[in-house]
Design a protein around this motif. Structure first.
Motif, PDB file in Angstrom:
ATOM      1  N   UNK A 173      -0.283   5.202   0.137  1.00 17.22           N
ATOM      2  CA  UNK A 173      -0.983   5.541   1.370  1.00 17.22           C
ATOM      3  C   UNK A 173      -0.212   6.505   2.268  1.00 17.22           C
ATOM      4  N   UNK A 174       1.120   6.399   2.318  1.00 16.76           N
ATOM      5  CA  UNK A 174       1.889   7.285   3.202  1.00 16.76           C
ATOM      6  C   UNK A 174       1.629   8.734   2.808  1.00 16.76           C
ATOM      7  N   UNK A 175       1.675   9.021   1.498  1.00 14.03           N
ATOM      8  CA  UNK A 175       1.446  10.404   1.061  1.00 14.03           C
ATOM      9  C   UNK A 175      -0.005  10.816   1.263  1.00 14.03           C
TER      10      UNK A 175
ATOM     11  N   UNK B 203       0.815  -1.221   0.000  1.00 14.26           N
ATOM     12  CA  UNK B 203       0.000   0.000   0.000  1.00 14.26           C
ATOM     13  C   UNK B 203       0.846   1.266   0.000  1.00 14.26           C
ATOM     14  N   UNK B 204       2.162   1.113   0.140  1.00 17.69           N
ATOM     15  CA  UNK B 204       3.031   2.295   0.105  1.00 17.69           C
ATOM     16  C   UNK B 204       3.197   2.952   1.459  1.00 17.69           C
ATOM     17  N   UNK B 205       3.042   2.167   2.526  1.00 15.20           N
ATOM     18  CA  UNK B 205       3.224   2.740   3.866  1.00 15.20           C
ATOM     19  C   UNK B 205       4.654   2.560   4.375  1.00 15.20           C
ATOM     20  N   UNK B 206       5.400   1.678   3.705  1.00 14.29           N
ATOM     21  CA  UNK B 206       6.777   1.401   4.124  1.00 14.29           C
ATOM     22  C   UNK B 206       7.703   2.238   3.237  1.00 14.29           C
ATOM     23  N   UNK B 207       8.498   3.135   3.862  1.00 18.21           N
ATOM     24  CA  UNK B 207       9.336   4.030   3.049  1.00 18.21           C
ATOM     25  C   UNK B 207      10.509   3.270   2.407  1.00 18.21           C
ATOM     26  N   UNK B 208      10.842   2.081   2.939  1.00 14.95           N
ATOM     27  CA  UNK B 208      11.925   1.292   2.323  1.00 14.95           C
ATOM     28  C   UNK B 208      11.471  -0.157   2.135  1.00 14.95           C
ATOM     29  N   UNK B 209      10.560  -0.370   1.182  1.00 17.46           N
ATOM     30  CA  UNK B 209      10.058  -1.740   1.004  1.00 17.46           C
ATOM     31  C   UNK B 209      11.139  -2.644   0.400  1.00 17.46           C
ATOM     32  N   UNK B 210      11.121  -3.953   0.719  1.00 18.88           N
ATOM     33  CA  UNK B 210      12.077  -4.872   0.086  1.00 18.88           C
ATOM     34  C   UNK B 210      11.901  -4.887  -1.436  1.00 18.88           C
ATOM     35  N   UNK B 211      12.962  -5.323  -2.138  1.00 21.31           N
ATOM     36  CA  UNK B 211      12.970  -5.347  -3.616  1.00 21.31           C
ATOM     37  C   UNK B 211      11.790  -6.130  -4.204  1.00 21.31           C
TER      38      UNK B 211
ATOM     39  N   UNK C  15      -2.067   9.730   3.569  1.00 18.63           N
ATOM     40  CA  UNK C  15      -2.297   9.965   4.998  1.00 18.63           C
ATOM     41  C   UNK C  15      -1.679  11.302   5.391  1.00 18.63           C
ATOM     42  N   UNK C  16      -0.456  11.547   4.893  1.00 21.78           N
ATOM     43  CA  UNK C  16       0.203  12.790   5.277  1.00 21.78           C
ATOM     44  C   UNK C  16      -0.601  14.003   4.805  1.00 21.78           C
ATOM     45  N   UNK C  17      -1.096  13.936   3.577  1.00 18.56           N
ATOM     46  CA  UNK C  17      -1.823  15.111   3.091  1.00 18.56           C
ATOM     47  C   UNK C  17      -3.151  15.272   3.847  1.00 18.56           C
ATOM     48  N   UNK C  18      -3.805  14.185   4.209  1.00 18.97           N
ATOM     49  CA  UNK C  18      -5.050  14.287   4.988  1.00 18.97           C
ATOM     50  C   UNK C  18      -4.762  14.879   6.374  1.00 18.97           C
ATOM     51  N   UNK C  19      -3.690  14.405   7.017  1.00 17.15           N
ATOM     52  CA  UNK C  19      -3.361  14.898   8.365  1.00 17.15           C
ATOM     53  C   UNK C  19      -2.977  16.382   8.296  1.00 17.15           C
ATOM     54  N   UNK C  20      -2.242  16.763   7.251  1.00  9.94           N
ATOM     55  CA  UNK C  20      -1.818  18.164   7.086  1.00  9.94           C
ATOM     56  C   UNK C  20      -3.059  19.062   6.898  1.00  9.94           C
ATOM     57  N   UNK C  21      -3.989  18.608   6.032  1.00 13.02           N
ATOM     58  CA  UNK C  21      -5.203  19.404   5.801  1.00 13.02           C
ATOM     59  C   UNK C  21      -6.013  19.554   7.086  1.00 13.02           C
ATOM     60  N   UNK C  22      -6.103  18.477   7.841  1.00 11.71           N
ATOM     61  CA  UNK C  22      -6.838  18.502   9.118  1.00 11.71           C
ATOM     62  C   UNK C  22      -6.184  19.498  10.080  1.00 11.71           C
ATOM     63  N   UNK C  23      -4.857  19.425  10.195  1.00 10.98           N
ATOM     64  CA  UNK C  23      -4.144  20.317  11.120  1.00 10.98           C
ATOM     65  C   UNK C  23      -4.356  21.775  10.721  1.00 10.98           C
ATOM     66  N   UNK C  24      -4.298  22.041   9.411  1.00  5.38           N
ATOM     67  CA  UNK C  24      -4.515  23.425   8.946  1.00  5.38           C
ATOM     68  C   UNK C  24      -5.937  23.887   9.267  1.00  5.38           C
ATOM     69  N   UNK C  25      -6.910  23.006   9.014  1.00  6.94           N
ATOM     70  CA  UNK C  25      -8.316  23.353   9.277  1.00  6.94           C
ATOM     71  C   UNK C  25      -8.536  23.663  10.752  1.00  6.94           C
ATOM     72  N   UNK C  26      -7.929  22.835  11.638  1.00 11.77           N
ATOM     73  CA  UNK C  26      -8.106  23.075  13.078  1.00 11.77           C
ATOM     74  C   UNK C  26      -7.487  24.420  13.442  1.00 11.77           C
ATOM     75  N   UNK C  27      -6.285  24.671  12.959  1.00 10.06           N
ATOM     76  CA  UNK C  27      -5.600  25.933  13.313  1.00 10.06           C
ATOM     77  C   UNK C  27      -6.337  27.138  12.754  1.00 10.06           C
ATOM     78  N   UNK C  28      -6.954  26.976  11.562  1.00  7.60           N
ATOM     79  CA  UNK C  28      -7.683  28.099  10.941  1.00  7.60           C
ATOM     80  C   UNK C  28      -9.148  28.147  11.382  1.00  7.60           C
ATOM     81  N   UNK C  29      -9.506  27.348  12.359  1.00  5.14           N
ATOM     82  CA  UNK C  29     -10.903  27.234  12.815  1.00  5.14           C
ATOM     83  C   UNK C  29     -11.879  26.953  11.669  1.00  5.14           C
TER      84      UNK C  29
END
Ligand code: KIV
Length: 271
Positions: free
Chosen positions: A243-245, A227-235, A247-261
């Motif tokens: 998924x890593x990206x 799923x792309x959650x491991x930054x160094x997957x075996x060959x 999740x990161x973009x969802x968490x970033x958007x959430x954090x911005x929304x909370x800070x911006x009310x």
């Protein structure tokens, strides 16, 4: 118009899986919790609650430290989240090697407390007696040979097996021994391709490859790796998701929304 009552969904059984030798490729993934297992259930013939969960979910360096209770807890969650796939739960290091009696006690505990359909254990010829003992007493066993992560300290790390052709006979013996002992399938992990293909032709139980060969009777991957959650997957991992990206973009958007009310809005509050 009469409507037929819906047919109950039946889980894939061990004999059904064993009968797939040489047939349509067997699809498998790991899963450790109910939500992901419910998704995987729509597509996989069997789901492995692998002891890789120690590294993937709990940040351990190896699988050696995984306790039995943790496997049972995750095994139970995966059984609850699924209806269709056969669920196989890994026996963790130290719960089966000592003697067939110890292995039986712990395998029975896993099966009773999780509701899974089979257990998996690592090792070839040296585990044959134990596999036979378990199967004779009603516990279906999937074997696991080649690179066996629970022995990584002895192997000197996670090393691809069979690079020297003079080691092949020992690997072939391992696969034959677990098949003769009554294992219903065997995972071939981290093994050079022609050796895995040769073993697949040689034994009459399905081989499930991971870093092995397209000629194996089935394939398995660790879900988080593909799923792309491991930054160094075996060959050997083909990465099908990002998924890593995501999740990161969802968490970033959430954090911005909370800070911006901007969250919560009218839609997310009770009036
Ligand atoms: O623990 C695990 O996930 C496994 C697979 C890699 C086969 O044993």
């Amino acid at each position: 118009m009469t409507t037929e009552p819906a047919k109950p969904v039946r889980r894939t059984t061990v004999p059904q899986l064993a009968a797939r030798k040489g047939g349509d490729p067997i699809v498998s993934l790991t899963s450790y919790h109910a939500h992901t297992a419910a998704i995987v259930d729509g597509y996989a013939d069997f789901i492995l609650v692998g002891d890789s969960l120690g590294m993937v979910m709990h940040g351990m360096e190896t699988t050696v430290g995984v306790p039995l209770d943790l496997m049972i807890m995750h095994g139970r969650a995966v059984v609850r989240g699924t209806k269709k796939a056969l669920i196989v739960v890994d026996m963790p290091f130290g719960t089966y090697e000592e003697s067939p009696n110890v292995a039986f006690r712990n395998a029975a505990k896993i099966m009773k407390e999780t509701g899974c359909g089979a257990v998996k254990l690592e090792g070839g010829s040296r585990m044959a007696e134990t596999i036979h003992f378990l199967v004779e007493r009603g516990i279906p066993v999937m074997a696991h040979t080649g690179l066996t992560p629970q022995s990584s300290h002895v192997m000197g790390g996670f090393k691809t097996q069979g690079r020297q052709e003079d080691t092949w006979p020992a690997h072939e013996e391992d696969a034959k021994a677990v098949a003769d002992a009554g294992a219903f399938a065997v995972v071939l992990e981290g093994m050079v391709e022609p050796l895995a293909a040769k073993i697949t032709k040689m034994i009459d139980i399905p081989t499930i490859g991971i870093g092995a060969s397209a000629d194996c009777d089935g394939q398995i991957l660790v879900l988080e790796d593909m799923l792309g959650l491991n930054s160094r997957p075996p060959k050997f991992v083909k990465v099908y998701g990002d998924l890593a990206n995501q999740i990161e973009s969802a968490v970033k958007n959430y954090a911005e929304d909370v800070r911006d009310r901007k969250f919560p809005t009218e839609d997310q509050v009770y009036r």
